[in-house]
Design a protein around this motif. Structure first.
Motif, PDB file in Angstrom:
ATOM      1  N   UNK A 111      -7.777   6.707 -38.454  1.00  0.00           N
ATOM      2  CA  UNK A 111      -9.075   6.031 -38.507  1.00  0.00           C
ATOM      3  C   UNK A 111     -10.092   7.009 -37.945  1.00  0.00           C
ATOM      4  N   UNK A 112     -10.818   7.659 -38.847  1.00  0.00           N
ATOM      5  CA  UNK A 112     -11.720   8.755 -38.493  1.00  0.00           C
ATOM      6  C   UNK A 112     -10.921   9.820 -37.731  1.00  0.00           C
ATOM      7  N   UNK A 113     -11.235  10.061 -36.464  1.00  0.00           N
ATOM      8  CA  UNK A 113     -10.514  11.091 -35.706  1.00  0.00           C
ATOM      9  C   UNK A 113      -9.462  10.505 -34.772  1.00  0.00           C
ATOM     10  N   UNK A 114      -9.167   9.228 -34.938  1.00  0.00           N
ATOM     11  CA  UNK A 114      -8.148   8.581 -34.108  1.00  0.00           C
ATOM     12  C   UNK A 114      -6.889   8.325 -34.930  1.00  0.00           C
ATOM     13  N   UNK A 115      -5.750   8.263 -34.247  1.00  0.00           N
ATOM     14  CA  UNK A 115      -4.470   8.027 -34.901  1.00  0.00           C
ATOM     15  C   UNK A 115      -3.792   6.838 -34.220  1.00  0.00           C
ATOM     16  N   UNK A 116      -3.572   5.786 -34.987  1.00  0.00           N
ATOM     17  CA  UNK A 116      -2.988   4.558 -34.459  1.00  0.00           C
ATOM     18  C   UNK A 116      -1.504   4.527 -34.808  1.00  0.00           C
ATOM     19  N   UNK A 117      -0.656   4.451 -33.779  1.00  0.00           N
ATOM     20  CA  UNK A 117       0.785   4.488 -33.986  1.00  0.00           C
ATOM     21  C   UNK A 117       1.389   3.095 -33.817  1.00  0.00           C
ATOM     22  N   UNK A 118       2.322   2.760 -34.709  1.00  0.00           N
ATOM     23  CA  UNK A 118       3.053   1.500 -34.631  1.00  0.00           C
ATOM     24  C   UNK A 118       4.532   1.796 -34.765  1.00  0.00           C
ATOM     25  N   UNK A 119       5.343   1.244 -33.873  1.00  0.00           N
ATOM     26  CA  UNK A 119       6.790   1.419 -33.945  1.00  0.00           C
ATOM     27  C   UNK A 119       7.391   0.267 -34.736  1.00  0.00           C
ATOM     28  N   UNK A 120       8.258   0.598 -35.698  1.00  0.00           N
ATOM     29  CA  UNK A 120       8.709  -0.407 -36.665  1.00  0.00           C
ATOM     30  C   UNK A 120      10.214  -0.644 -36.680  1.00  0.00           C
ATOM     31  N   UNK A 121      10.939  -0.089 -35.763  1.00  0.00           N
ATOM     32  CA  UNK A 121      12.384  -0.279 -35.776  1.00  0.00           C
ATOM     33  C   UNK A 121      13.097   1.048 -35.604  1.00  0.00           C
ATOM     34  N   UNK A 122      14.413   1.003 -35.759  1.00  0.00           N
ATOM     35  CA  UNK A 122      15.232   2.181 -35.516  1.00  0.00           C
ATOM     36  C   UNK A 122      15.965   2.624 -36.770  1.00  0.00           C
ATOM     37  N   UNK A 123      16.223   3.922 -36.842  1.00  0.00           N
ATOM     38  CA  UNK A 123      16.962   4.497 -37.958  1.00  0.00           C
ATOM     39  C   UNK A 123      17.661   5.741 -37.425  1.00  0.00           C
ATOM     40  N   UNK A 124      18.671   6.208 -38.120  1.00  0.00           N
ATOM     41  CA  UNK A 124      19.292   7.467 -37.714  1.00  0.00           C
ATOM     42  C   UNK A 124      19.218   8.448 -38.873  1.00  0.00           C
ATOM     43  N   UNK A 125      18.419   9.494 -38.686  1.00  0.00           N
ATOM     44  CA  UNK A 125      18.295  10.573 -39.660  1.00  0.00           C
ATOM     45  C   UNK A 125      18.537  11.893 -38.953  1.00  0.00           C
ATOM     46  N   UNK A 126      19.106  12.841 -39.653  1.00  0.00           N
ATOM     47  CA  UNK A 126      19.286  14.174 -39.092  1.00  0.00           C
ATOM     48  C   UNK A 126      17.941  14.869 -38.970  1.00  0.00           C
ATOM     49  N   UNK A 127      17.844  15.898 -38.135  1.00  0.00           N
ATOM     50  CA  UNK A 127      16.538  16.511 -37.869  1.00  0.00           C
ATOM     51  C   UNK A 127      15.964  17.267 -39.054  1.00  0.00           C
ATOM     52  N   UNK A 128      14.661  17.181 -39.167  1.00  0.00           N
ATOM     53  CA  UNK A 128      13.903  17.945 -40.150  1.00  0.00           C
ATOM     54  C   UNK A 128      13.185  19.024 -39.366  1.00  0.00           C
TER      55      UNK A 128
END
Length: 221
Positions: free
Chosen positions: A196-213
């Motif tokens: 939102x313009x120069x701000x970043x709004x973070x929302x946590x939505x649950x868990x998952x397991x993925x290997x690193x990128x």
């Protein structure tokens, strides 16, 4: 699957089962469900694993990488909400399946894969499926694609230990990024980031397991 190898009817039935499973897991957006219904998962599976194309498990695709189970792909796509947007950036092409799903919903998809052989195989699969709105590139991807920025949507197909700021800066105003953030050995949090313009709004939505990128290793869908 039928004896002697899977056939078109088997895949049709398996795909219908996938859609039912996604609904049961809370994926209700008809546009996302339609993408999963119309993109044949079996086209993105190595021949030796075709019998397992619709099982909810990861399968090897070469270069030490694997294709993620469809339900996990859906967990990432649902909060991304890519339908109708102009440009999507995906980091980690892998088999090309998730890019193909995105291409059913967005106008253009830019996808970056570290491994050249996987990128070439994905390109061949998109051509075979008649998908023409994907631009595949070879790089580690975590620096984004500044020459094509900004993007309305950004999807990371593997986990990162922290939010990559240089990549997120390439979001358009109102744009959304989805990624798994956390330690490689643990389950990670699915994070939705909206600019939102120069701000970043973070929302946590649950868990998952993925290997690193990461520049050293790419986990792809």
């Amino acid at each position: 699957m039928s004896e002697g190898g899977p056939g078109a009817t088997d895949y049709w039935e398996a795909r219908a089962g996938l859609i039912l499973n996604l609904r049961q897991q809370g994926i209700t957006d008809p546009r996302i469900l339609l993408a999963f219904e119309t993109v044949p998962h079996e086209l993105f599976i190595p021949d030796e694993y075709l019998a397992y194309a619709y099982r909810e498990s990861s399968l090897p695709i070469g270069c030490g990488q694997s294709i993620t189970a469809p339900a996990i792909v859906a967990q990432l796509l649902a909060p991304l909400a890519p339908h109708g947007v102009n440009k999507v950036l995906e980091i980690g092409t892998g088999s090309g399946y998730s890019a193909a799903l995105l291409a059913r919903m967005a106008r253009r998809v830019f996808t970056v894969e570290k491994y050249r052989s996987l990128a070439a195989q994905a390109q061949a699969r998109w051509q075979g499926a008649g998908i023409t709105n994907i631009i595949g590139l070879t790089d580690d991807g975590l620096n984004g694609l500044e020459q094509q920025a900004p993007f309305e949507r950004i999807l990371l197909t593997g986990s990162v230990s922290e939010v990559p700021e240089e990549l997120i800066d390439q979001l358009a105003d109102g744009g959304i990024a989805v990624m798994a953030v956390g330690a490689p050995a643990d389950k990670q949090s699915i994070i939705r980031i909206e600019r939102v313009e120069d701000s970043f709004l973070e929302t946590e939505l649950g868990l998952v397991r993925l290997s690193p990128l990461s520049p050293g290793r790419s986990r792809t869908l």
